[in-house]
Design a protein around this motif. Structure first.
Motif, PDB file in Angstrom:
ATOM      1  N   TRP A   1      -3.723 -58.566  61.847  1.00 27.97           N
ATOM      2  CA  TRP A   1      -4.223 -59.127  62.961  1.00 27.97           C
ATOM      3  C   TRP A   1      -4.280 -58.000  64.071  1.00 27.97           C
ATOM      4  CZ3 TRP A   1      -7.140 -63.268  63.304  1.00 27.97           C
ATOM      5  CH2 TRP A   1      -6.842 -64.249  62.506  1.00 27.97           C
ATOM      6  N   ALA A   2      -3.767 -56.770  63.987  1.00 27.44           N
ATOM      7  CA  ALA A   2      -3.858 -55.884  64.973  1.00 27.44           C
ATOM      8  C   ALA A   2      -5.246 -55.324  65.105  1.00 27.44           C
ATOM      9  CB  ALA A   2      -2.845 -54.607  64.671  1.00 27.44           C
ATOM     10  N   LEU A   3      -6.043 -55.401  64.015  1.00 30.31           N
ATOM     11  CA  LEU A   3      -7.289 -54.946  63.894  1.00 30.31           C
ATOM     12  C   LEU A   3      -8.118 -55.701  65.155  1.00 30.31           C
ATOM     13  CD1 LEU A   3      -7.871 -54.835  60.095  1.00 30.31           C
ATOM     14  CD2 LEU A   3      -8.041 -52.966  61.578  1.00 30.31           C
ATOM     15  N   VAL A   4      -8.020 -57.022  65.138  1.00 30.78           N
ATOM     16  CA  VAL A   4      -8.808 -57.632  66.235  1.00 30.78           C
ATOM     17  C   VAL A   4      -8.329 -57.180  67.741  1.00 30.78           C
ATOM     18  CG1 VAL A   4      -9.020 -60.076  67.399  1.00 30.78           C
ATOM     19  CG2 VAL A   4      -8.544 -59.760  64.818  1.00 30.78           C
ATOM     20  N   TRP A   5      -7.076 -56.900  68.094  1.00 35.57           N
ATOM     21  CA  TRP A   5      -6.693 -56.350  69.312  1.00 35.57           C
ATOM     22  C   TRP A   5      -7.268 -54.849  69.522  1.00 35.57           C
ATOM     23  CZ3 TRP A   5      -5.193 -60.115  72.269  1.00 35.57           C
ATOM     24  CH2 TRP A   5      -4.442 -61.169  71.750  1.00 35.57           C
ATOM     25  N   ALA A   6      -7.213 -54.134  68.298  1.00 40.65           N
ATOM     26  CA  ALA A   6      -7.846 -52.674  68.437  1.00 40.65           C
ATOM     27  C   ALA A   6      -9.172 -52.933  68.828  1.00 40.65           C
ATOM     28  CB  ALA A   6      -7.643 -52.181  67.297  1.00 40.65           C
ATOM     29  N   VAL A   7      -9.818 -53.706  68.137  1.00 41.27           N
ATOM     30  CA  VAL A   7     -11.438 -53.880  68.142  1.00 41.27           C
ATOM     31  C   VAL A   7     -11.824 -54.227  69.671  1.00 41.27           C
ATOM     32  CG1 VAL A   7     -13.416 -55.288  67.793  1.00 41.27           C
ATOM     33  CG2 VAL A   7     -12.162 -54.012  66.020  1.00 41.27           C
ATOM     34  N   ALA A   8     -10.851 -55.110  70.351  1.00 41.24           N
ATOM     35  CA  ALA A   8     -11.208 -55.778  71.580  1.00 41.24           C
ATOM     36  C   ALA A   8     -10.999 -54.770  72.712  1.00 41.24           C
ATOM     37  CB  ALA A   8     -10.200 -56.923  71.825  1.00 41.24           C
ATOM     38  N   ALA A   9      -9.954 -53.848  72.304  1.00 44.19           N
ATOM     39  CA  ALA A   9      -9.847 -52.848  73.294  1.00 44.19           C
ATOM     40  C   ALA A   9     -10.823 -51.802  73.348  1.00 44.19           C
ATOM     41  CB  ALA A   9      -8.601 -52.014  73.012  1.00 44.19           C
ATOM     42  N   GLY A  10     -11.186 -51.289  72.110  1.00 46.17           N
ATOM     43  CA  GLY A  10     -12.404 -50.532  71.982  1.00 46.17           C
ATOM     44  C   GLY A  10     -13.822 -51.224  72.506  1.00 46.17           C
ATOM     45  N   THR A  11     -13.835 -52.303  72.419  1.00 47.81           N
ATOM     46  CA  THR A  11     -15.288 -52.827  72.865  1.00 47.81           C
ATOM     47  C   THR A  11     -15.064 -52.957  74.267  1.00 47.81           C
ATOM     48  OG1 THR A  11     -15.244 -54.311  70.732  1.00 47.81           O
ATOM     49  CG2 THR A  11     -16.532 -55.223  72.914  1.00 47.81           C
ATOM     50  N   VAL A  12     -14.108 -53.375  75.053  1.00 45.79           N
ATOM     51  CA  VAL A  12     -13.924 -53.365  76.548  1.00 45.79           C
ATOM     52  C   VAL A  12     -14.394 -52.063  76.881  1.00 45.79           C
ATOM     53  CG1 VAL A  12     -12.624 -53.572  78.593  1.00 45.79           C
ATOM     54  CG2 VAL A  12     -12.593 -55.214  76.577  1.00 45.79           C
ATOM     55  N   VAL A  13     -13.719 -50.916  76.653  1.00 42.39           N
ATOM     56  CA  VAL A  13     -13.771 -49.531  76.728  1.00 42.39           C
ATOM     57  C   VAL A  13     -15.278 -49.183  76.730  1.00 42.39           C
ATOM     58  CG1 VAL A  13     -13.325 -47.111  76.524  1.00 42.39           C
ATOM     59  CG2 VAL A  13     -11.421 -48.914  76.932  1.00 42.39           C
ATOM     60  N   GLY A  14     -15.892 -49.464  75.600  1.00 43.48           N
ATOM     61  CA  GLY A  14     -17.277 -49.171  75.190  1.00 43.48           C
ATOM     62  C   GLY A  14     -18.153 -49.852  76.133  1.00 43.48           C
TER      63      GLY A  14
ATOM     64  N   ALA B   1     -13.632 -42.095  74.391  1.00 41.52           N
ATOM     65  CA  ALA B   1     -12.763 -43.015  75.032  1.00 41.52           C
ATOM     66  C   ALA B   1     -12.595 -44.320  74.173  1.00 41.52           C
ATOM     67  CB  ALA B   1     -13.453 -43.199  76.238  1.00 41.52           C
ATOM     68  N   ILE B   2     -13.864 -44.572  73.531  1.00 41.69           N
ATOM     69  CA  ILE B   2     -13.600 -45.831  72.602  1.00 41.69           C
ATOM     70  C   ILE B   2     -12.594 -45.423  71.485  1.00 41.69           C
ATOM     71  CG2 ILE B   2     -14.907 -47.197  71.124  1.00 41.69           C
ATOM     72  CD1 ILE B   2     -17.488 -47.004  72.778  1.00 41.69           C
ATOM     73  N   LEU B   3     -12.792 -44.384  70.879  1.00 40.96           N
ATOM     74  CA  LEU B   3     -11.956 -43.869  69.541  1.00 40.96           C
ATOM     75  C   LEU B   3     -10.550 -43.874  70.192  1.00 40.96           C
ATOM     76  CD1 LEU B   3     -14.008 -41.117  67.843  1.00 40.96           C
ATOM     77  CD2 LEU B   3     -13.381 -43.515  66.970  1.00 40.96           C
ATOM     78  N   ILE B   4     -10.090 -43.340  71.389  1.00 43.45           N
ATOM     79  CA  ILE B   4      -8.836 -43.283  71.957  1.00 43.45           C
ATOM     80  C   ILE B   4      -8.204 -44.492  72.239  1.00 43.45           C
ATOM     81  CG2 ILE B   4      -7.427 -42.382  73.627  1.00 43.45           C
ATOM     82  CD1 ILE B   4      -9.380 -39.833  73.882  1.00 43.45           C
ATOM     83  N   SER B   5      -8.982 -45.393  72.537  1.00 44.13           N
ATOM     84  CA  SER B   5      -8.376 -46.843  73.133  1.00 44.13           C
ATOM     85  C   SER B   5      -7.985 -47.759  71.805  1.00 44.13           C
ATOM     86  CB  SER B   5      -9.448 -47.404  74.044  1.00 44.13           C
ATOM     87  OG  SER B   5     -10.681 -47.806  73.443  1.00 44.13           O
ATOM     88  N   TYR B   6      -8.842 -47.332  70.716  1.00 48.13           N
ATOM     89  CA  TYR B   6      -8.976 -48.213  69.504  1.00 48.13           C
ATOM     90  C   TYR B   6      -7.817 -47.542  68.925  1.00 48.13           C
ATOM     91  CZ  TYR B   6      -9.991 -49.845  64.658  1.00 48.13           C
ATOM     92  OH  TYR B   6      -9.573 -50.104  63.603  1.00 48.13           O
ATOM     93  N   GLY B   7      -7.705 -46.358  68.776  1.00 47.79           N
ATOM     94  CA  GLY B   7      -6.577 -45.536  67.842  1.00 47.79           C
ATOM     95  C   GLY B   7      -5.417 -45.854  68.419  1.00 47.79           C
ATOM     96  N   ALA B   8      -5.261 -46.066  69.790  1.00 46.93           N
ATOM     97  CA  ALA B   8      -3.827 -46.140  70.570  1.00 46.93           C
ATOM     98  C   ALA B   8      -3.256 -47.497  69.862  1.00 46.93           C
ATOM     99  CB  ALA B   8      -3.954 -46.029  71.871  1.00 46.93           C
TER     100      ALA B   8
END
Length: 506
Positions: free
Chosen positions: A433-446, A464-471
């Protein structure tokens, strides 16, 4: 060892392969961008479309000529009593014979490669490059059996893409019509050399080897389901380009091909895992350890999905800027790029499950693959014709095959995962489920990044998208064991989390 765990050495090899393949992806990305820039800006969509259709046919023929040995060779080496070098050379001989048949056929009917343009000059000789493709694949599969993933990364991620980029730029001044095709030939020759040299160093010359025609025929026959599965998997990523070529002019094919090349960058993460995942799975199956196979599939599946989803976000949200690298006329392919990227993420579960299914249920896997590509073709035709009947613009119609891809691959993902789980008696789903949170973070930054100038979307927004998603995926998605695997120190014993714990980070 617990029932849900794979051997420590196997998981360590997979983790090492994962680190190497991530480096390989970054190298591919660095090499692919210059080629797309050169091909799009110098040669233009029409020449690019002619090139794209020709190599579509060549690479399909090479898939068949390899006769499933990219994955079948590992199984053959793990079960034979003959010297491994002799088995490898048997494979090279079989692939060479199949390549000769394929090359001879295409040389006799070159119109299959160039359906929308005249056949001129050296076009009839292009099929000879099938030998290089097939022999390189077999050589790298043999090296991967000995867990040499670096050879694949070196040949496919460094030498091949940089050769085609440099050659395309230089050959533009020789011929704008044939420069791309000649550059492609040079890149595959370079990749073959980079595959054969380490093969000779690892296995040596086949002293005392004598081909066994009956055994070779049996090998080809046994590998037929593997060859078909490889060809179908390849076809699901390329039949859309063939359909585009039937309905639209070469320029549209060229634009779509650029979108494909960007979308297939994350796919390379999976295909570059094949060389190391195949031998590990076959060795676990030879020991009768089905639980270990399920653990390997779950683990690698998660790594691939996690990486692909982040890359897809980073390349899709600033999609217009990414496609614009090849030239302003290529921006029309942004919609197709988005759907193709979604398709790659959806496909991850199916293709990783298939890595095991080709050994434990090859015929049922083949049936699912056939149903998948049939569904994809049917949906592609239906969407194009439906949008055409609705009077939508051609650039919108051309997204039809891209829209069909994630639907068909989602169908395959569900069926293949369920079948493999049943056969192994253990869960194989890589979902967390963490994939959903990571995608959400990357989407907002994107989304925020799309409001800055276009040049900074790529230089600032994409990282910035990669870093936020990756974190987020590292903190919330990776378990303690995942993180240990990717920074393993000498003397540490790696292990996998039990199935029930892979859906939550600890």
């Amino acid at each position: 060892m617990g029932v849900s765990e794979a051997p420590a050495s196997d998981i360590a090899d997979l983790a090492k392969g994962g680190r190497t393949n991530m480096l390989g992806f970054l190298l591919r990305l660095a090499a692919r961008i210059p080629f797309l820039f050169i091909a799009g800006r110098l040669y233009g969509p029409a020449a690019l479309g002619r090139f794209a259709y020709a190599i579509l046919v060549i690479e399909f023929a090479a898939q068949l000529a390899t006769l499933g040995l990219k994955r079948g060779l590992a199984q053959q080496l793990s079960s034979t009593k003959r010297p491994h070098v002799c088995v490898v050379w048997d494979g090279l001989l079989v692939a060479g014979a199949a390549s000769a048949i394929a090359a001879g056929f295409l040389a006799a009917v070159p119109e299959l490669m160039f359906p929308n343009s005249q056949v001129n000059g050296l076009d009839r000789l292009l099929p000879l490059i099938i030998f290089a493709l097939a022999w390189s694949d077999v050589s790298l599969a043999a090296l991967a059996y000995r867990h040499d993933v670096a050879a694949t990364v070196r040949a496919r991620a460094v030498i091949e893409p940089w050769t085609i980029s440099i050659a395309a730029g230089a050959l533009y001044f020789y011929s704008t019509r044939d420069g791309l095709i000649l550059a492609y030939v040079l890149s595959l020759i370079a990749a073959l050399i980079a595959s054969i040299v380490p093969l000779m160093r690892s296995y040596g010359w086949p002293r005392g080897w004598s081909p066994e025609p009956i055994a070779l025929f049996s090998l080809a026959r046994r590998n037929a389901p593997l060859a078909a599965a490889d060809a179908i998997e390849w076809g699901t990523r390329n039949v859309d380009r063939a359909i585009i070529g039937l309905f639209f002019p070469p320029a549209t094919v060229g634009i779509y091909w650029v979108a494909q090349q960007i979308a297939t960058l994350p796919q390379k993460l999976k295909t570059s895992f094949d060389p190391i995942l195949g031998p590990v799975i076959t060795q676990s199956l030879a020991e009768g350890d089905k639980a270990a196979v399920a653990a390997q599939v779950r683990q690698v599946g998660f790594w691939i999905i996690a990486a692909q989803a982040g890359i897809a976000l980073a390349l899709t949200i600033p999609g217009e800027a990414v496609m614009g690298l090849a030239g302003p006329q290529f921006v029309a392919g942004t919609g197709a790029l988005a759907f193709l990227m979604i398709g790659e993420v959806v496909a991850a579960t199916a293709v990783v499950s298939e890595s095991a299914l080709v050994y434990v249920a090859r015929h049922r896997n083949l049936m699912i693959s056939l149903a998948t590509i049939a569904l994809q073709i049917a949906l592609s035709f239906a969407l194009i014709l439906g949008m055409r009947a609705a009077g939508l613009p051609p650039e919108v119609q051309a997204t039809g095959p891209a829209m069909a891809l994630p639907l068909a691959l989602g169908f395959a993902a569900v069926l293949k995962a369920k079948l493999l789980s049943k056969l192994l008696g253990a869960p194989v789903s890589p979902w967390r489920w963490a994939l959903v949170w990571a995608v959400a973070a990357g989407t907002v930054v994107g989304i925020l990044a799309t409001h800055i100038p276009e040049w900074s979307e790529l230089l600032i927004g994409l990282p910035a998208i990669l870093i936020s998603y990756g974190a987020v995926i590292w903190i919330k998605g990776f378990t303690k064991e995942d993180r240990v695997l990717f920074r393993l120190k000498k003397g540490e014993e790696p292990k996998l989390p039990p199935p029930g714990e892979t859906h939550q980070a600890r």
